[in-house]
Design an enzyme around this catalytic site. Structure first.
Site, short mmCIF file in Angstrom:
data_model
loop_
_atom_site.label_atom_id
_atom_site.label_comp_id
_atom_site.label_asym_id
_atom_site.label_seq_id
_atom_site.Cartn_x
_atom_site.Cartn_y
_atom_site.Cartn_z
N HIS A 290 6.48 0.51 -0.98
CA HIS A 290 6.80 0.32 0.44
C HIS A 290 8.29 0.44 0.70
O HIS A 290 8.73 0.25 1.85
CB HIS A 290 6.35 -1.08 0.89
CG HIS A 290 4.89 -1.24 1.09
ND1 HIS A 290 3.97 -1.07 0.08
CD2 HIS A 290 4.17 -1.61 2.19
CE1 HIS A 290 2.75 -1.31 0.55
NE2 HIS A 290 2.84 -1.63 1.82
N HIS B 96 0.06 -0.39 -7.54
CA HIS B 96 -0.03 -0.88 -6.17
C HIS B 96 1.34 -1.40 -5.71
O HIS B 96 2.21 -1.70 -6.52
CB HIS B 96 -1.08 -1.99 -6.14
CG HIS B 96 -1.05 -2.86 -4.94
ND1 HIS B 96 -0.48 -4.13 -4.94
CD2 HIS B 96 -1.55 -2.68 -3.71
CE1 HIS B 96 -0.63 -4.68 -3.75
NE2 HIS B 96 -1.27 -3.83 -2.98
N SER B 97 1.51 -1.51 -4.40
CA SER B 97 2.77 -2.00 -3.84
C SER B 97 2.50 -2.89 -2.65
O SER B 97 1.42 -2.87 -2.05
CB SER B 97 3.64 -0.81 -3.41
OG SER B 97 4.75 -1.23 -2.66
N LYS C 104 0.58 9.56 -0.55
CA LYS C 104 -0.54 8.64 -0.32
C LYS C 104 -0.59 8.27 1.15
O LYS C 104 0.43 7.96 1.76
CB LYS C 104 -0.38 7.38 -1.17
CG LYS C 104 -1.41 6.29 -0.85
CD LYS C 104 -1.33 5.14 -1.82
CE LYS C 104 -2.28 4.03 -1.43
NZ LYS C 104 -2.35 2.96 -2.45
N HIS D 34 0.99 -5.16 10.47
CA HIS D 34 2.09 -5.90 9.88
C HIS D 34 2.87 -6.66 10.95
O HIS D 34 3.11 -6.15 12.05
CB HIS D 34 3.06 -4.96 9.18
CG HIS D 34 2.57 -4.45 7.86
ND1 HIS D 34 3.41 -4.16 6.81
CD2 HIS D 34 1.31 -4.19 7.42
CE1 HIS D 34 2.70 -3.73 5.78
NE2 HIS D 34 1.43 -3.74 6.12
N LYS E 78 -2.27 5.56 3.83
CA LYS E 78 -3.03 4.33 4.09
C LYS E 78 -3.96 4.60 5.26
O LYS E 78 -3.52 4.79 6.39
CB LYS E 78 -2.09 3.18 4.42
CG LYS E 78 -2.80 1.87 4.75
CD LYS E 78 -3.54 1.32 3.56
CE LYS E 78 -2.61 0.69 2.57
NZ LYS E 78 -3.33 0.07 1.42
N TYR F 266 4.51 6.95 0.64
CA TYR F 266 3.44 6.06 1.09
C TYR F 266 3.41 6.09 2.62
O TYR F 266 4.19 5.42 3.28
CB TYR F 266 3.71 4.66 0.57
CG TYR F 266 2.50 3.75 0.51
CD1 TYR F 266 1.30 4.07 1.13
CD2 TYR F 266 2.56 2.55 -0.18
CE1 TYR F 266 0.20 3.24 1.06
CE2 TYR F 266 1.47 1.69 -0.26
CZ TYR F 266 0.30 2.04 0.37
OH TYR F 266 -0.79 1.20 0.30
N ASP G 237 -6.24 5.77 0.98
CA ASP G 237 -6.71 4.41 0.72
C ASP G 237 -7.07 3.74 2.03
O ASP G 237 -6.20 3.24 2.74
CB ASP G 237 -5.60 3.63 0.01
CG ASP G 237 -5.94 2.15 -0.12
OD1 ASP G 237 -7.12 1.79 -0.04
OD2 ASP G 237 -5.00 1.34 -0.31
N PRO G 238 -8.37 3.70 2.39
CA PRO G 238 -8.78 3.04 3.62
C PRO G 238 -9.04 1.54 3.49
O PRO G 238 -9.55 0.93 4.43
CB PRO G 238 -10.08 3.78 3.98
CG PRO G 238 -10.66 4.12 2.65
CD PRO G 238 -9.50 4.42 1.75
#
Length: 436
Positions: free
Chosen positions: A360, A331-332, A193, A25, A195, A149, A224-225
Site C-alpha cells: 500500500h 499481502h499488505s 494487482k 477506508h 482490488k 496495487y 482480488d475481490p
C-alpha cells in the site's frame, strides 16, 4: 543483553478513500510504532497495526518482554501464541477482517508477537552488524519486487483535506488504467494487482482487460475481490479473464471458504482454464494449508510478517508451501517505511516467494513518513536491501511526534470500513459476502 524498555507510539497517517468489498477506508489509518531498548544501548524498531486493540495487546505482554534477552524469541513466541495463550481472551477484540470466513483465531496474538519480533531482529542485526535478512538465514535476492496495487477509490487524498491526490476518482475501467499509468511511471512496478469486489463484475472484468491492452503480457495481472463473488460469478470471471490472468497472474479470494474455492478451481479446470487461485482469507494459519492443498482450493498463499506471526513464521510458511507444491506471495495493509523494510527483508530470505509483493506504500504520503531520510525508494519496482545492519532504517522523531499528535486529535481508534461506507457513501450499505 537484556531488554530494558518497550516504548509504544500510536500514530495516524492520511489514507485515501479506497474501496474494497469490506467498505471504505477512513480518512486516517492507524499504526503503532515500537521501540525496544536494551541495557547495553541497542535499540530496535517495529511497526504494526494501530488503534486501541493492538496497543492493549502489546501492553498486556510488557512484563514478558522487559528483562528478556532479545535473542531468545522462541520462548516469547510460545508464551504469547502458544496453546494456553490462544485460549485466553484477547484485549480489544478482533481485526477488521472479523466475520470473514477463515480468519485466524490467533490474529491478535500473532500480530503482537510479530511486532516484538521485528524490533528484536532489528536489535540482533545491529548487535552482529548484519541486515535482518542475513540474520534470519541469508538472502536469496538483493532486492524485492513489489506490484502496483490498484484500488477503485473516491476523489481525495485522505486526512484533513490538506493532502494531495494525484489519482483522483477511480470508479471505472478507464480511470483505473490512468491510475496504473501514474503508479507504474513513478515506481517502475512490473506486476499489477487490482482490488476488486467493488463495482459490478462486468466492469471489473473490463478493467483487467483494459490493463492487459495497455500494458501487454509482460505485466502479470491479478485481481482480488475479497470474497465478493459467488462460485458461479467467480467461475464466470475466471472464464472471461482466462488469458489476462495467465502468465504469472492469479485470481485471489474470489469467493468465501475453501470448499467454494475448490469448486471454482474444479469448474475452471473443467473448462481447461488453469488460472491459479490465491488466498489470504481462506488460508490464514498453518492448519489451513493441508486442507487447501488436498481440496486443490488454493495454489498460491499470501504471506504477511505481521498477520502470520513474524518474519520467521513467514519463512516456515515459505518452506512448507514449497514442500506442498504451492506458490507464495505477500499481502499488505496501509503502512509506512518500517513495515515496508520488514516485508522486504523477509521476502529477500524466502526462496519460494516468487511473486511481486503487495504494498500500500504508494497510497501513503511523504508528509507522514516516520523514517529518517524520508520515503523508501523503489528502483524498477523493487526495494533494495540496505547496506546497513538491522532493518536499515531509523526513526525521525519529529515526524513520529507529528504522527502521535494527529492520533491524539482524531476520534478513530479502530478500523471500520463498513461504518465509513454508511457515513460517506450509502447510509444503508452493509458488507455482504458474497455480493454478486
Amino acid at each position: 543483553m537484556k531488554i530494558s524498555d518497550l516504548k509504544l507510539h500510536s500514530i495516524a497517517i492520511a489514507d485515501p478513500p479506497l474501496r474494497s468489498s469490506y467498505g471504505l477506508h477512513a480518512p486516517w489509518a492507524l499504526r503503532t510504532i515500537l521501540e525496544i531498548e536494551t541495557d547495553d544501548g541497542f535499540k530496535g524498531i517495529g511497526e504494526t497495526y494501530g488503534g486501541d486493540a493492538p496497543r492493549a495487546a502489546l501492553e498486556a505482554v510488557r512484563e514478558l518482554v522487559i528483562g528478556r534477552d532479545p535473542f531468545q524469541l522462541a520462548g516469547l513466541y510460545r508464551e504469547i501464541c502458544g496453546t494456553e495463550s490462544a485460549q485466553r481472551a484477547v484485549p480489544g477484540g478482533r481485526s477488521q477482517t472479523w466475520l470473514v470466513p477463515g480468519e485466524n483465531p490467533l490474529d491478535q496474538q500473532n500480530r503482537t508477537f510479530a511486532a516484538l519480533e521485528i524490533a528484536c531482529l532489528d536489535i540482533i542485526g545491529k548487535a552482529v552488524g548484519q541486515p535482518v535478512c542475513d540474520v534470519i538465514g541469508g538472502r536469496v535476492r538483493d532486492s524485492v519486487p513489489f506490484s502496483a496495487y490498484l484500488f477503485y477509490k473516491h476523489a481525495g487524498g485522505g486526512g484533513d483535506g490538506r493532502y494531495s491526490d494525484e489519482y483522483g476518482e477511480v470508479l471505472s475501467a478507464e480511470a483505473a488504467v490512468r491510475e496504473c499509468r501514474l503508479m507504474v511511471s513513478q515506481y517502475g512496478f512490473k506486476e499489477i494487482k487490482l482490488k476488486g469486489g467493488v463495482l459490478e463484475p462486468a466492469e471489473e472484468i473490463a478493467t483487467i482487460q483494459r490493463l492487459r491492452a495497455e500494458f501487454g503480457e509482460k505485466y502479470p495481472l491479478r485481481i482480488d475481490p475479497n470474497c465478493a463473488w459467488s462460485v458461479e460469478t467467480s467461475v464466470a470471471v475466471g472464464e472471461a479473464l482466462r488469458e489476462e490472468l495467465s502468465g504469472g497472474g492469479y485470481l485471489e479470494d474470489p469467493c468465501p471458504e475453501l470448499a467454494d474455492m475448490s469448486e471454482v478451481r474444479k469448474r475452471l479446470l473443467g473448462k481447461q482454464i488453469h488460472t491459479p487461485l490465491a488466498s489470504n482469507v481462506a488460508v490464514t494459519q498453518f492448519a489451513d494449508l493441508l486442507r487447501a492443498r488436498d481440496l486443490d482450493a488454493v495454489q498460491i498463499v499470501l504471506s504477511d510478517p505481521h498477520y502470520w506471526g513474524g518474519m520467521r513464521q513467514v519463512q516456515y510458511l515459505s518452506h512448507l508451501c514449497e514442500v506442498l507444491g504451492m506458490g507464495l506471495s505477500m499481502h499488505s495493509n496501509s503502512h509506512l517505511g518500517v513495515s515496508l523494510m520488514a516485508m522486504t527483508h523477509v521476502a529477500a530470505a524466502c526462496p519460494n516467494l516468487t511473486f511481486a509483493c503487495d504494498t500500500h506504500y504508494p497510497w501513503q504520503t511523504p508528509q507522514d513518513e516516520i523514517v529518517e531520510g524520508g520515503r523508501i525508494r523503489f528502483k524498477n519496482g523493487a526495494v533494495e536491501i540496505p547496506d546497513k545492519p538491522g532493518l536499515g532504517v531509523t526513526l525521525d522523531y519529529d515526524q513520529l511526534a507529528r504522527g502521535c499528535e494527529r492520533y491524539d486529535k482524531i476520534p478513530i481508534r479502530k478500523r471500520d470500513d463498513e461504518a465509513e461506507m454508511r457515513q460517506h457513501v450509502d447510509p444503508n450499505w452493509k458488507r455482504v459476502l458474497p455480493r454478486w
